[in-house]
Design an enzyme around this catalytic site. Sequence first.
Site, PDB file in Angstrom:
ATOM      1  CG  ASP A   6      -2.677  -4.406 -12.549  1.00 47.68           C
ATOM      2  OD1 ASP A   6      -2.190  -5.527 -12.310  1.00 47.68           O
ATOM      3  OD2 ASP A   6      -2.192  -3.340 -12.100  1.00 47.68           O
ATOM      4  CG  HIS A  11      -6.672  -2.915  -3.646  1.00 53.76           C
ATOM      5  ND1 HIS A  11      -5.687  -2.644  -2.724  1.00 53.76           N
ATOM      6  CD2 HIS A  11      -7.844  -2.674  -3.009  1.00 53.76           C
ATOM      7  CE1 HIS A  11      -6.229  -2.245  -1.593  1.00 53.76           C
ATOM      8  NE2 HIS A  11      -7.536  -2.258  -1.733  1.00 53.76           N
ATOM      9  N   GLY A 109       7.001 -12.059 -12.393  1.00 54.85           N
ATOM     10  CA  GLY A 109       5.598 -11.684 -12.398  1.00 54.85           C
ATOM     11  C   GLY A 109       5.226 -10.865 -13.621  1.00 54.85           C
ATOM     12  CB  ALA A 110       2.177 -10.875 -15.708  1.00 52.24           C
ATOM     13  CG  ASP A 111       3.365  -7.649 -11.037  1.00 55.13           C
ATOM     14  OD1 ASP A 111       3.940  -8.704 -11.383  1.00 55.13           O
ATOM     15  OD2 ASP A 111       3.367  -7.249  -9.855  1.00 55.13           O
ATOM     16  NE  ARG A 112       9.886  -8.243 -10.484  1.00 57.99           N
ATOM     17  CZ  ARG A 112      10.868  -9.080 -10.176  1.00 57.99           C
ATOM     18  NH1 ARG A 112      10.592 -10.361  -9.896  1.00 57.99           N
ATOM     19  NH2 ARG A 112      12.123  -8.649 -10.163  1.00 57.99           N
ATOM     20  CG  ASP A 131       4.129  -1.798  -9.004  1.00 60.76           C
ATOM     21  OD1 ASP A 131       3.383  -1.040  -8.340  1.00 60.76           O
ATOM     22  OD2 ASP A 131       3.681  -2.688  -9.752  1.00 60.76           O
ATOM     23  CB  SER A 134       0.626  -6.564  -1.895  1.00 62.85           C
ATOM     24  OG  SER A 134      -0.731  -6.285  -2.133  1.00 62.85           O
ATOM     25  CB  THR A 186       1.631   4.233  19.599  1.00 68.15           C
ATOM     26  OG1 THR A 186       2.084   4.123  20.949  1.00 68.15           O
ATOM     27  CG2 THR A 186       1.831   2.897  18.904  1.00 68.15           C
TER      28      THR A 186
END
Length: 272
Positions: A6, A11, A109-112, A131, A134, A186
């Site tokens: 994947d 990553h 996207g293929a991941d979706r 998901d 990034s 901060t």
Amino acid sequence: MLLAIDVRNTHTVVGLLSGAKQHAKVVQQWRIRTESEVTADELALTIDGLIGEDSERLTGATGLSTVPSVLHEVRIMLEQYWPSVPHVLIEPGVRTGIPLLVDNPKEVGADRIVNCLAAYQQFAKAAIVVDFGSSICVDVVSAKGEFLGGAIAPGVQVSSDAAAARSAALRRVELARPRSVVGKNTVECMQAGAVFGFAGLVDGLVARIREDVKGFSADDDVAVVATGHTAPLLLPELHSVEHFDEHLTLHGLRLVFERNREAQRGRLKPAR
């Protein structure tokens, strides 16, 4: 043993799955940095080093990539280093079994796609898949197993890094849950904005989907599942997510592999 790869923008997850269909399980998983200019030889050295003796036990391989150049190298790697191992890569023309009811299916996207496929197979009902990578993808699959579309927002780490890069007074901070939503320095202020802010963003998107999309109201039976490497950080602050599956994408890849291999053997009718 199935090798699943994947590749995302930041990553790459390499996994080994044993068994098939409802008996399949992820037995090993590694996360490595994605290099957009990586070669097939470099990929082979890395993956062979990770899987070790299991390299001789591979019965199949599958993969996806949100970085087109890397998908090309994955294909070359599999053909050169594991030529006897059948492989299926998620790309145009590959049967996924999930209709894409969007304006331009080739843009999805293929991941979706594989995430929604895995969620529908696991829960057998309408689902909202979040998901955390990034980018944060909030995708919708109908009770009939149709991909209806979704929403995409910048990822938690990407947004935090961008804020630090664009401001002289801010610096890159470790993503962690702060003591309070009201930061006292901060670092805590940036952490509060990242953790609580993005939890609110996801809850808001899920709530809007349930309000606006037919079949997804509070009275409807809908599974809301999260995946992705930054999901565990936000899960305690999320009110809308019911399930977490860190291996959702790997199982989605497995499902596409099984569907295509069985179709090639003539045991399945071609999927839509």
